[in-house]
Design an enzyme around this catalytic site. Structure first.
Site, PDB file in Angstrom:
ATOM      1  CB  ALA A  55      15.143  16.735 -29.485  1.00  0.00           C
ATOM      2  NE  ARG A  93      16.110  16.797 -20.026  1.00  0.00           N
ATOM      3  CZ  ARG A  93      16.201  16.489 -20.923  1.00  0.00           C
ATOM      4  NH1 ARG A  93      15.041  15.801 -21.231  1.00  0.00           N
ATOM      5  NH2 ARG A  93      16.932  14.687 -20.909  1.00  0.00           N
ATOM      6  CG  ASP A 246      18.858  14.522 -27.812  1.00  0.00           C
ATOM      7  OD1 ASP A 246      17.543  14.679 -27.538  1.00  0.00           O
ATOM      8  OD2 ASP A 246      19.401  13.432 -27.173  1.00  0.00           O
ATOM      9  CG  ASN A 256      20.644  10.275 -29.888  1.00  0.00           C
ATOM     10  OD1 ASN A 256      19.493  11.083 -29.565  1.00  0.00           O
ATOM     11  ND2 ASN A 256      20.705   8.935 -29.430  1.00  0.00           N
ATOM     12  CE  LYS A 257      19.466  10.896 -22.788  1.00  0.00           C
ATOM     13  NZ  LYS A 257      19.639  11.602 -22.189  1.00  0.00           N
TER      14      LYS A 257
HETATM   15  O1  MRU Z   1      17.078  13.061 -22.069  1.00  0.00           O
HETATM   16  P1  MRU Z   1      15.625  12.578 -22.796  1.00  0.00           P
HETATM   17  O2  MRU Z   1      15.130  11.438 -23.057  1.00  0.00           O
HETATM   18  O3  MRU Z   1      14.847  13.414 -23.489  1.00  0.00           O
HETATM   19  O4  MRU Z   1      16.649  12.316 -24.268  1.00  0.00           O
HETATM   20  C1  MRU Z   1      15.922  12.477 -25.223  1.00  0.00           C
HETATM   21  C2  MRU Z   1      15.749  11.301 -26.060  1.00  0.00           C
HETATM   22  O5  MRU Z   1      15.734   9.908 -26.332  1.00  0.00           O
HETATM   23  C3  MRU Z   1      17.337  11.043 -27.289  1.00  0.00           C
HETATM   24  O6  MRU Z   1      18.614  11.187 -27.143  1.00  0.00           O
HETATM   25  C4  MRU Z   1      16.218  10.510 -28.774  1.00  0.00           C
HETATM   26  O7  MRU Z   1      17.022   9.680 -29.285  1.00  0.00           O
HETATM   27  C5  MRU Z   1      16.988  12.202 -29.694  1.00  0.00           C
HETATM   28  S1  MRU Z   1      14.987  12.590 -29.408  1.00  0.00           S
HETATM   29  C6  MRU Z   1      13.896  12.009 -30.463  1.00  0.00           C
END
Ligand code: MRU
Length: 366
Positions: A55, A93, A246, A256-257
């Protein structure tokens, strides 16, 4: 701090030619490839294809995207053109709130400027965002250090075992990282830490990027499958979970992911503290209910169907499921505030509640 925090960054502006350079994170950890972004289309491609990701870094890249939009706009062009270009960047995105935040901030900085000063104003605004995010992450590290030190002092035996999901390291931000900042800081202060790195299917940001970062810094770590965390927690092998985010609502719900929510559930069941590290740019001051309101990106199913790795000197993709089986690729999930022990921000640590978040950031209005 070592070069992971200082000399190598995932994005930088070449002052000589005004080009924006990024590390192509798709090639890591096996190759270090640098790409040049020259246009808004390059910027959108880099964000969508995850040349850059995470993010805060998406926000910084988007900020430089506005700079490139101004740079490539011939004098006398209709003002609507810049708005359209910025709208295109904002749509690259959906989940990371830093994207819109950064574009709007650079636009605000150039708004009142005469035409001939707009390029320099955009360059300065983008650079300021990058430097502020670096400082925010440094401070997140200082505040989060307290949590790790407290566990270290209380434990009979070293190390402090920390589990993290995805990559919320310097590659995802600009320096230090968010979730990794307290880990880097603790390690640099001599605290014995060990990190469980969720591989983070399908794109394996944990296995590829977090493991690479930690290894470069000399930090003890092991890559684990995404499903291993619950088992480790049941057996007392995780002292603390720290993840990034994010987008986090001002009420404390955390996107988050994908898979983060399951880690939070397992942490709660096993009384393991579950912290989320974030700069203030990742709070969404407009959204109240994260599960209902945060847009969850759905990506190309082929990211699940094909797995990528290094073999015989080259990056290769191989098909895993039956060729005829469809896949569904939800990229993020939302962990409700009630499962979050606390937030580690640049202003300090607080509970995951609206009152506590507002007390840290009183100037923010919903
Ligand atoms: O899909 P991405 O790789 O852009 O996802 C972001 C992430 O890596 C995470 O969700 C992360 O933990 C937060 S961003 C510091």
């Amino acid at each position: 701090m070592q070069d992971a925090q200082q000399s190598l960054r995932p994005i930088w502006l070449d002052d000589a030619n005004g080009e924006v350079n990024v590390i192509d994170q798709r090639s890591l950890p096996h190759e270090l490839v640098v790409l040049e972004l020259q246009t808004v289309d390059d910027t959108i491609y880099a964000i969508q294809e995850m040349v850059v990701r995470g993010a805060p870094l998406i926000g910084i890249t988007a900020a430089y995207g506005v700079y490139l939009a101004v740079k490539n706009t011939p004098a006398g062009t209709d003002a609507d053109h810049l708005t359209t270009e910025c709208d295109r960047i904002k749509a690259a995105r959906p989940t990371a709130v830093n994207l819109q935040w950064a574009v709007e901030r650079v636009l605000a900085a150039i708004h009142a400027q005469p035409d001939e000063q707009r390029l320099e104003a955009a360059r300065q605004a983008a650079g300021a965002i990058a430097e502020e995010e670096a400082e925010n992450c440094r401070l997140i590290g200082r505040h989060g250090l307290r949590l790790i030190e407290a566990i270290s002092q209380r434990k009979d035996s070293a190390p402090v075992n920390i589990l993290t999901h995805c990559n919320a390291g310097w590659l995802a931000t600009i320096a230090y990282g968010t979730a990794t900042a307290p880990i880097y800081t603790a390690y640099d202060q001599g605290v014995d830490v060990h990190v469980w790195v969720d591989e983070t299917r399908p794109l394996n940001q944990g296995a590829r990027l977090t493991a690479w970062e930690l290894g470069r810094h000399g930090i003890s770590h092991a890559v684990i499958t995404d499903n291993a965390g619950g088992h480790l927690m049941q057996h007392g092998m995780v002292d603390l979970v720290i993840v990034g985010t994010d987008r986090t609502t001002y009420t404390g719900d955390v996107a988050n992911k994908i898979g983060t929510y399951l880690k939070a559930l397992a942490a709660r069941d096993n009384d393991v503290p579950f912290y989320v590290a974030l700069p203030s740019s990742t709070f969404d001051w407009r959204m109240r209910d994260g599960v209902k309101e945060i847009p969850i990106e759905e990506r190309d199913p082929d990211e699940i169907r094909y797995i990528q790795g290094h073999s015989e000197g080259a990056l290769r993709s191989v098909l895993v499921p039956p060729a005829s089986s469809p896949a569904a690729n939800y990229a993020f999930d939302v962990t409700p505030a009630r499962l979050v022990t606390g937030f580690i921000t640049e202003r300090g640590i607080c509970a995951a509640t609206e009152d506590a978040v507002r007390a840290l950031f009183p100037e923010k209005k919903a």
